[in-house]
Design a protein around this motif. Structure first.
Motif, PDB file in Angstrom:
ATOM      1  N   THR A 138      25.347  42.118  70.620  1.00  0.00           N
ATOM      2  CA  THR A 138      25.211  42.995  69.471  1.00  0.00           C
ATOM      3  C   THR A 138      26.447  42.911  68.583  1.00  0.00           C
ATOM      4  N   VAL A 139      26.217  43.122  67.317  1.00  0.00           N
ATOM      5  CA  VAL A 139      27.261  43.056  66.305  1.00  0.00           C
ATOM      6  C   VAL A 139      27.110  44.302  65.445  1.00  0.00           C
ATOM      7  N   PRO A 140      28.201  44.975  65.050  1.00  0.00           N
ATOM      8  CA  PRO A 140      28.056  46.173  64.222  1.00  0.00           C
ATOM      9  C   PRO A 140      27.440  45.838  62.869  1.00  0.00           C
ATOM     10  N   VAL A 141      26.607  46.746  62.364  1.00  0.00           N
ATOM     11  CA  VAL A 141      26.010  46.620  61.037  1.00  0.00           C
ATOM     12  C   VAL A 141      26.388  47.865  60.259  1.00  0.00           C
ATOM     13  N   VAL A 142      26.932  47.668  59.068  1.00  0.00           N
ATOM     14  CA  VAL A 142      27.367  48.784  58.232  1.00  0.00           C
ATOM     15  C   VAL A 142      26.638  48.672  56.901  1.00  0.00           C
ATOM     16  N   ASP A 143      26.130  49.788  56.385  1.00  0.00           N
ATOM     17  CA  ASP A 143      25.509  49.774  55.065  1.00  0.00           C
ATOM     18  C   ASP A 143      26.542  49.382  54.023  1.00  0.00           C
ATOM     19  N   MET A 144      26.138  48.580  53.061  1.00  0.00           N
ATOM     20  CA  MET A 144      27.065  48.076  52.062  1.00  0.00           C
ATOM     21  C   MET A 144      27.728  49.216  51.275  1.00  0.00           C
ATOM     22  N   ASP A 145      26.982  50.285  51.005  1.00  0.00           N
ATOM     23  CA  ASP A 145      27.568  51.388  50.238  1.00  0.00           C
ATOM     24  C   ASP A 145      28.563  52.215  51.050  1.00  0.00           C
ATOM     25  N   GLU A 149      37.538  60.248  59.245  1.00  0.00           N
ATOM     26  CA  GLU A 149      36.343  59.644  58.665  1.00  0.00           C
ATOM     27  C   GLU A 149      35.501  59.046  59.782  1.00  0.00           C
ATOM     28  N   GLU A 150      34.223  59.271  59.700  1.00  0.00           N
ATOM     29  CA  GLU A 150      33.335  58.732  60.699  1.00  0.00           C
ATOM     30  C   GLU A 150      32.299  57.859  60.012  1.00  0.00           C
ATOM     31  N   TYR A 151      32.030  56.751  60.595  1.00  0.00           N
ATOM     32  CA  TYR A 151      31.011  55.845  60.087  1.00  0.00           C
ATOM     33  C   TYR A 151      29.936  55.713  61.139  1.00  0.00           C
ATOM     34  N   ASN A 152      28.705  55.721  60.684  1.00  0.00           N
ATOM     35  CA  ASN A 152      27.597  55.526  61.605  1.00  0.00           C
ATOM     36  C   ASN A 152      27.322  54.035  61.724  1.00  0.00           C
ATOM     37  N   PHE A 153      27.500  53.521  62.905  1.00  0.00           N
ATOM     38  CA  PHE A 153      27.231  52.117  63.168  1.00  0.00           C
ATOM     39  C   PHE A 153      25.930  52.007  63.943  1.00  0.00           C
ATOM     40  N   ILE A 154      25.140  51.047  63.570  1.00  0.00           N
ATOM     41  CA  ILE A 154      23.995  50.700  64.397  1.00  0.00           C
ATOM     42  C   ILE A 154      24.302  49.340  64.992  1.00  0.00           C
ATOM     43  N   ARG A 155      23.636  49.012  66.047  1.00  0.00           N
ATOM     44  CA  ARG A 155      23.828  47.711  66.660  1.00  0.00           C
ATOM     45  C   ARG A 155      22.620  46.845  66.338  1.00  0.00           C
ATOM     46  N   LEU A 156      22.878  45.645  65.901  1.00  0.00           N
ATOM     47  CA  LEU A 156      21.820  44.713  65.588  1.00  0.00           C
ATOM     48  C   LEU A 156      21.852  43.587  66.612  1.00  0.00           C
ATOM     49  N   ASP A 157      20.810  43.486  67.387  1.00  0.00           N
ATOM     50  CA  ASP A 157      20.698  42.399  68.348  1.00  0.00           C
ATOM     51  C   ASP A 157      20.108  41.218  67.599  1.00  0.00           C
ATOM     52  N   LEU A 158      20.893  40.157  67.416  1.00  0.00           N
ATOM     53  CA  LEU A 158      20.435  39.022  66.624  1.00  0.00           C
ATOM     54  C   LEU A 158      19.209  38.362  67.227  1.00  0.00           C
ATOM     55  N   SER A 159      19.068  38.414  68.527  1.00  0.00           N
ATOM     56  CA  SER A 159      17.862  37.829  69.117  1.00  0.00           C
ATOM     57  C   SER A 159      16.627  38.614  68.672  1.00  0.00           C
ATOM     58  N   LEU A 160      16.748  39.927  68.488  1.00  0.00           N
ATOM     59  CA  LEU A 160      15.615  40.711  67.996  1.00  0.00           C
ATOM     60  C   LEU A 160      15.344  40.408  66.527  1.00  0.00           C
ATOM     61  N   ALA A 161      16.383  40.116  65.762  1.00  0.00           N
ATOM     62  CA  ALA A 161      16.213  39.829  64.344  1.00  0.00           C
ATOM     63  C   ALA A 161      15.638  38.440  64.102  1.00  0.00           C
ATOM     64  N   LEU A 162      15.938  37.493  64.968  1.00  0.00           N
ATOM     65  CA  LEU A 162      15.536  36.104  64.736  1.00  0.00           C
ATOM     66  C   LEU A 162      14.327  35.654  65.544  1.00  0.00           C
ATOM     67  N   ILE A 163      14.008  36.373  66.622  1.00  0.00           N
ATOM     68  CA  ILE A 163      12.970  35.902  67.537  1.00  0.00           C
ATOM     69  C   ILE A 163      11.831  36.911  67.596  1.00  0.00           C
TER      70      ILE A 163
END
Length: 145
Positions: A12-19, A40-54
């Motif tokens: 997993t790799v962190p994903v942050v909204d561009m804004d 300051e707190e940022y909400n991070f979601i985790r993106l599993d690249l295998s889920l995004a690509l497969i």
């Protein structure tokens, strides 16, 4: 001493909204060290690249390209093709195929009753007596650093 990292460390790799991006945004490293802005707190979601690509994990495999049969299409030796065996091959798809005793990457052409495959060198009209089997449709290409 080399630290051995498990496969899960890279899933997993962190994903942050561009804004939400700022020049001071820090991501916590796997060793727990980071320097986020206080308060300051940022909400991070985790993106599993295998889920995004497969789409079909049980029917997908990675194929390291070893020939330049489709070099003009960007498939060069060392690149990794993501091949989905469950995807339905369509006209102009790039496919992994077993053809006349070897595996190749080629572009599929389906026009009326005639099926042919295309490589950088030639277009081959398939005949019933030819040894040919589609192993899967190439869905994406990974280019290693």
């Amino acid at each position: 001493m080399v630290k051995i990292r498990s496969y899960e460390d890279f899933q997993t790799v962190p994903v942050v909204d561009m804004d939400e991006m700022t020049p001071y945004l820090q991501v916590e490293a796997s060793d727990g060290k980071s320097f986020p802005l206080p308060g300051e707190e940022y909400n991070f979601i985790r993106l599993d690249l295998s889920l995004a690509l497969i789409r079909h994990p049980a029917h997908t495999f990675f194929l390291r390209v070893s020939q330049e049969t489709l070099g003009s299409e960007g498939f060069l030796p060392g690149h990794i093709a993501i091949v989905d065996r469950q995807a339905t091959p369509r006209h102009r798809d790039i496919i992994a195929a077993y053809f006349e005793g070897s595996f190749i990457l080629c572009r599929l052409h389906m026009q009326e009753e005639q099926i042919s495959i295309q490589t950088d060198e030639e277009i081959i009209a398939l005949e019933p007596d030819m040894e040919f089997a589609i192993w899967g449709v190439v869905k994406d290409l990974l280019i290693p650093r």
